[in-house]
Design a protein around this motif. Sequence first.
Motif, PDB file in Angstrom:
ATOM      1  N   MET A 229      23.421 -80.580  20.836  1.00  0.00           N
ATOM      2  CA  MET A 229      24.473 -81.575  20.980  1.00  0.00           C
ATOM      3  C   MET A 229      25.397 -81.515  19.765  1.00  0.00           C
ATOM      4  SD  MET A 229      24.149 -85.693  21.619  1.00  0.00           S
ATOM      5  CE  MET A 229      23.104 -85.445  23.041  1.00  0.00           C
ATOM      6  N   ARG A 230      26.708 -81.628  20.035  1.00  0.00           N
ATOM      7  CA  ARG A 230      27.692 -81.558  18.960  1.00  0.00           C
ATOM      8  C   ARG A 230      28.663 -82.727  19.061  1.00  0.00           C
ATOM      9  NH1 ARG A 230      29.780 -75.343  18.456  1.00  0.00           N
ATOM     10  NH2 ARG A 230      30.789 -76.281  16.644  1.00  0.00           N
ATOM     11  N   HIS A 231      29.249 -83.075  17.921  1.00  0.00           N
ATOM     12  CA  HIS A 231      30.392 -83.981  17.945  1.00  0.00           C
ATOM     13  C   HIS A 231      31.527 -83.293  18.698  1.00  0.00           C
ATOM     14  CE1 HIS A 231      28.866 -87.068  15.279  1.00  0.00           C
ATOM     15  NE2 HIS A 231      28.503 -86.155  14.391  1.00  0.00           N
ATOM     16  N   ALA A 232      32.393 -84.091  19.319  1.00  0.00           N
ATOM     17  CA  ALA A 232      33.514 -83.513  20.062  1.00  0.00           C
ATOM     18  C   ALA A 232      34.693 -84.475  20.027  1.00  0.00           C
ATOM     19  CB  ALA A 232      33.111 -83.211  21.504  1.00  0.00           C
ATOM     20  N   LYS A 233      35.875 -83.916  20.271  1.00  0.00           N
ATOM     21  CA  LYS A 233      37.111 -84.703  20.310  1.00  0.00           C
ATOM     22  C   LYS A 233      37.908 -84.304  21.540  1.00  0.00           C
ATOM     23  CE  LYS A 233      38.375 -87.322  16.589  1.00  0.00           C
ATOM     24  NZ  LYS A 233      39.126 -88.578  16.625  1.00  0.00           N
ATOM     25  N   LEU A 234      38.335 -85.298  22.307  1.00  0.00           N
ATOM     26  CA  LEU A 234      39.250 -85.080  23.413  1.00  0.00           C
ATOM     27  C   LEU A 234      40.469 -85.956  23.152  1.00  0.00           C
ATOM     28  CD1 LEU A 234      39.959 -83.800  26.103  1.00  0.00           C
ATOM     29  CD2 LEU A 234      38.751 -85.662  27.252  1.00  0.00           C
ATOM     30  N   GLY A 235      41.510 -85.341  22.627  1.00  0.00           N
ATOM     31  CA  GLY A 235      42.658 -86.128  22.189  1.00  0.00           C
ATOM     32  C   GLY A 235      42.268 -86.974  20.990  1.00  0.00           C
ATOM     33  N   ASP A 236      42.461 -88.288  21.114  1.00  0.00           N
ATOM     34  CA  ASP A 236      42.083 -89.211  20.037  1.00  0.00           C
ATOM     35  C   ASP A 236      40.691 -89.787  20.235  1.00  0.00           C
ATOM     36  OD1 ASP A 236      44.550 -88.853  18.824  1.00  0.00           O
ATOM     37  OD2 ASP A 236      45.491 -90.471  19.981  1.00  0.00           O
ATOM     38  N   GLU A 237      40.053 -89.459  21.353  1.00  0.00           N
ATOM     39  CA  GLU A 237      38.748 -90.031  21.671  1.00  0.00           C
ATOM     40  C   GLU A 237      37.618 -89.161  21.129  1.00  0.00           C
ATOM     41  OE1 GLU A 237      38.117 -92.948  23.146  1.00  0.00           O
ATOM     42  OE2 GLU A 237      40.276 -93.329  23.147  1.00  0.00           O
ATOM     43  N   SER A 238      36.654 -89.819  20.471  1.00  0.00           N
ATOM     44  CA  SER A 238      35.470 -89.114  19.973  1.00  0.00           C
ATOM     45  C   SER A 238      34.384 -89.136  21.038  1.00  0.00           C
ATOM     46  CB  SER A 238      34.956 -89.776  18.696  1.00  0.00           C
ATOM     47  OG  SER A 238      35.907 -89.661  17.655  1.00  0.00           O
ATOM     48  N   GLU A 239      33.702 -88.029  21.183  1.00  0.00           N
ATOM     49  CA  GLU A 239      32.633 -87.907  22.166  1.00  0.00           C
ATOM     50  C   GLU A 239      31.492 -87.100  21.566  1.00  0.00           C
ATOM     51  OE1 GLU A 239      34.207 -85.930  25.566  1.00  0.00           O
ATOM     52  OE2 GLU A 239      35.492 -87.605  26.196  1.00  0.00           O
ATOM     53  N   LEU A 280      29.309 -88.812  30.714  1.00  0.00           N
ATOM     54  CA  LEU A 280      30.666 -88.973  31.230  1.00  0.00           C
ATOM     55  C   LEU A 280      30.978 -87.971  32.333  1.00  0.00           C
ATOM     56  CD1 LEU A 280      32.526 -89.507  27.817  1.00  0.00           C
ATOM     57  CD2 LEU A 280      31.614 -91.243  29.381  1.00  0.00           C
ATOM     58  N   SER A 281      30.599 -86.721  32.130  1.00  0.00           N
ATOM     59  CA  SER A 281      30.839 -85.696  33.150  1.00  0.00           C
ATOM     60  C   SER A 281      30.039 -84.449  32.801  1.00  0.00           C
ATOM     61  CB  SER A 281      32.331 -85.356  33.253  1.00  0.00           C
ATOM     62  OG  SER A 281      32.792 -84.728  32.062  1.00  0.00           O
ATOM     63  N   LEU A 289      26.524 -74.609  30.354  1.00  0.00           N
ATOM     64  CA  LEU A 289      26.630 -75.903  31.015  1.00  0.00           C
ATOM     65  C   LEU A 289      26.993 -76.924  29.943  1.00  0.00           C
ATOM     66  CD1 LEU A 289      26.137 -77.613  33.621  1.00  0.00           C
ATOM     67  CD2 LEU A 289      23.789 -77.913  32.820  1.00  0.00           C
ATOM     68  N   TYR A 290      28.023 -77.717  30.197  1.00  0.00           N
ATOM     69  CA  TYR A 290      28.492 -78.711  29.234  1.00  0.00           C
ATOM     70  C   TYR A 290      28.293 -80.112  29.810  1.00  0.00           C
ATOM     71  CZ  TYR A 290      30.948 -74.809  26.976  1.00  0.00           C
ATOM     72  OH  TYR A 290      31.260 -73.631  26.357  1.00  0.00           O
ATOM     73  N   LEU A 291      27.698 -80.993  29.009  1.00  0.00           N
ATOM     74  CA  LEU A 291      27.514 -82.388  29.399  1.00  0.00           C
ATOM     75  C   LEU A 291      28.261 -83.269  28.402  1.00  0.00           C
ATOM     76  CD1 LEU A 291      23.673 -82.341  30.186  1.00  0.00           C
ATOM     77  CD2 LEU A 291      25.574 -81.900  31.743  1.00  0.00           C
ATOM     78  N   ARG A 292      29.317 -83.926  28.884  1.00  0.00           N
ATOM     79  CA  ARG A 292      30.108 -84.820  28.032  1.00  0.00           C
ATOM     80  C   ARG A 292      29.464 -86.199  28.003  1.00  0.00           C
ATOM     81  NH1 ARG A 292      35.211 -85.795  30.540  1.00  0.00           N
ATOM     82  NH2 ARG A 292      35.628 -87.032  28.677  1.00  0.00           N
ATOM     83  N   MET A 293      29.337 -86.756  26.796  1.00  0.00           N
ATOM     84  CA  MET A 293      28.688 -88.054  26.640  1.00  0.00           C
ATOM     85  C   MET A 293      29.461 -88.929  25.665  1.00  0.00           C
ATOM     86  SD  MET A 293      24.711 -86.855  26.529  1.00  0.00           S
ATOM     87  CE  MET A 293      25.051 -85.282  25.779  1.00  0.00           C
ATOM     88  N   GLU A 294      29.041 -90.171  25.608  1.00  0.00           N
ATOM     89  CA  GLU A 294      29.629 -91.109  24.653  1.00  0.00           C
ATOM     90  C   GLU A 294      29.457 -90.602  23.225  1.00  0.00           C
ATOM     91  OE1 GLU A 294      29.322 -95.660  25.759  1.00  0.00           O
ATOM     92  OE2 GLU A 294      27.398 -94.656  26.043  1.00  0.00           O
ATOM     93  N   HIS A 295      30.194 -91.242  22.335  1.00  0.00           N
ATOM     94  CA  HIS A 295      30.154 -90.839  20.935  1.00  0.00           C
ATOM     95  C   HIS A 295      28.968 -91.465  20.207  1.00  0.00           C
ATOM     96  CE1 HIS A 295      31.373 -89.822  16.919  1.00  0.00           C
ATOM     97  NE2 HIS A 295      31.510 -91.083  16.573  1.00  0.00           N
ATOM     98  N   GLY A 296      28.402 -90.717  19.274  1.00  0.00           N
ATOM     99  CA  GLY A 296      27.378 -91.217  18.364  1.00  0.00           C
ATOM    100  C   GLY A 296      27.583 -90.585  17.002  1.00  0.00           C
TER     101      GLY A 296
END
Length: 508
Positions: A229-239, A280-281, A289-296
């Motif tokens: 699991m990694r930190h991620a950014k989609l625009g201004d949103e952290s995931e 999230l998706s 395989l990518y699983l998008r989740m909330e930020h932590g």
Amino acid sequence: MAWSRYQEQLDLMMVGVRPEDFPADAQVISTLGVTPAGSDWATCVSRKERQEVLATVVPKFLTFSAVLFFCDITDDDQFQGLLELVYHMDGEQDAPPLFCVHMMPLGETVTMSTNLVERADVALVVGLQDLMVGCRRGLSLVHQIRASICREQRIMSVLKAKLGERRKALYQNSLTRFHINAILWHDFPQRMRLAIPLVDYELQETETDGGVNGILFGDVLMSGCWGWMRHAKLGDESECIKIIQKSDVTNLSGIKAVHHMITCMQDVSAHGHPNILRLLSAMSTSDRLYLRMEHGDQCLHHKLLESKRGTGTPDRLSGSTLYSIAEQVVEAVRHIHEIHICHRDLMPESFLCRCDSDREVMLKLTNFDLAVRQPQGLLVGTSCGTAPFAAPEVSVALNGRYDGHKADIWSTGITLFEIFCGIGIMEQLVSGPLWNGQRPSVEFLLEIQQFFQRGGAVHEAVEHVVPEARHYRGRLLRALQGLMRLDPLERESAEWLKDQMAVPPGCS
């Protein structure tokens, strides 16, 4: 340098030799400063001449059967020039064999000195295939050159044949992996209607593994049984994004495990519980395989480690914060059990935490890699989990079945110990042999089981509560006595544990 002495020696060596006596398509290069009369040998004494030779010779490599150097390797300048030429030529793809005839000025004899042997070794390491020493003359020299070239060609032929076989095997292996991958990640999910998404060929992955479909990857947060699991950014949103390498899943049981993981995450996400990290998706490329989740922000394990190493406020977590963390752990476990899901890998590393403006820690359960549904009245199989958190019955369940909810309760108890007593408390409480600085998992779990067989084990463990949480020791003792029971049937439920944690402070 008396080049004439090399010329005289070269003339003697070439007596009776015609140009056509040399192997066909062999390029001859001299660092002697001289060449036989009427020859078209390339002569390179200076660095500029060597660069010109390289520019002329290298583009024609495919047409050469060999490159033959005439050089006095005991001469420093010539030896350095030879190394420069060999180094650059051998570095080219499809370079022909490189040979060298060692020459001495007329009147000097070749002696196998240490210096000569060392220089020969250096030249061979750099890329020279053979060094011919002995000042042979005429056709004897030609035969020696031809023999060296033939020997090298035979060696290369064998190596190319082996390389061809290896490439064929790799191709077959790659083809097999492709078909297995297609069956596992396309045919099987479609036929079985699994929750695994099919490949979306429109997804754009960055070449440097920096993102996918506009999502930018950050630092690695944690790793699990399946991927990381990694930190991620989609625009201004952290995931957060979980990445599973498809090549790591090699059988149907692995695909089913990934399916269970996704369905469990979908189930818990549908309820929107504040202590569960929402899915999230899900996205799929040909390789991942990518699983998008909330930020932590970070996993609870690292948060507790930072607190343990801290020297005082605000570095160390307060007693009330630790108790709040424990309550959130219990609430997350209670919720997944309520909807008949057992996690099977509960530990501080399975929780992500975030701090709000008031430094309150918000906890979210994740890492559902081993999670499965467990309908009421049924048991689960497969020995899994992480030492020291796995329940005793799980470690011996290789051929049996067990209650996943009760196993989670035991893991919750060990997690509470680490929250209130510090990371590594189990290692402190039990003793045993170390292997590479760590205890083997099976032996470690057995030692923990033996520890809790003692009557006052829970009391002994609770004595290690950190000073900040001494106020909660009574409540913690009462709660853990209901959890840390070797017989799964005697363990209390997550609902009971939640009620115990909610007892007012005055009653502790």
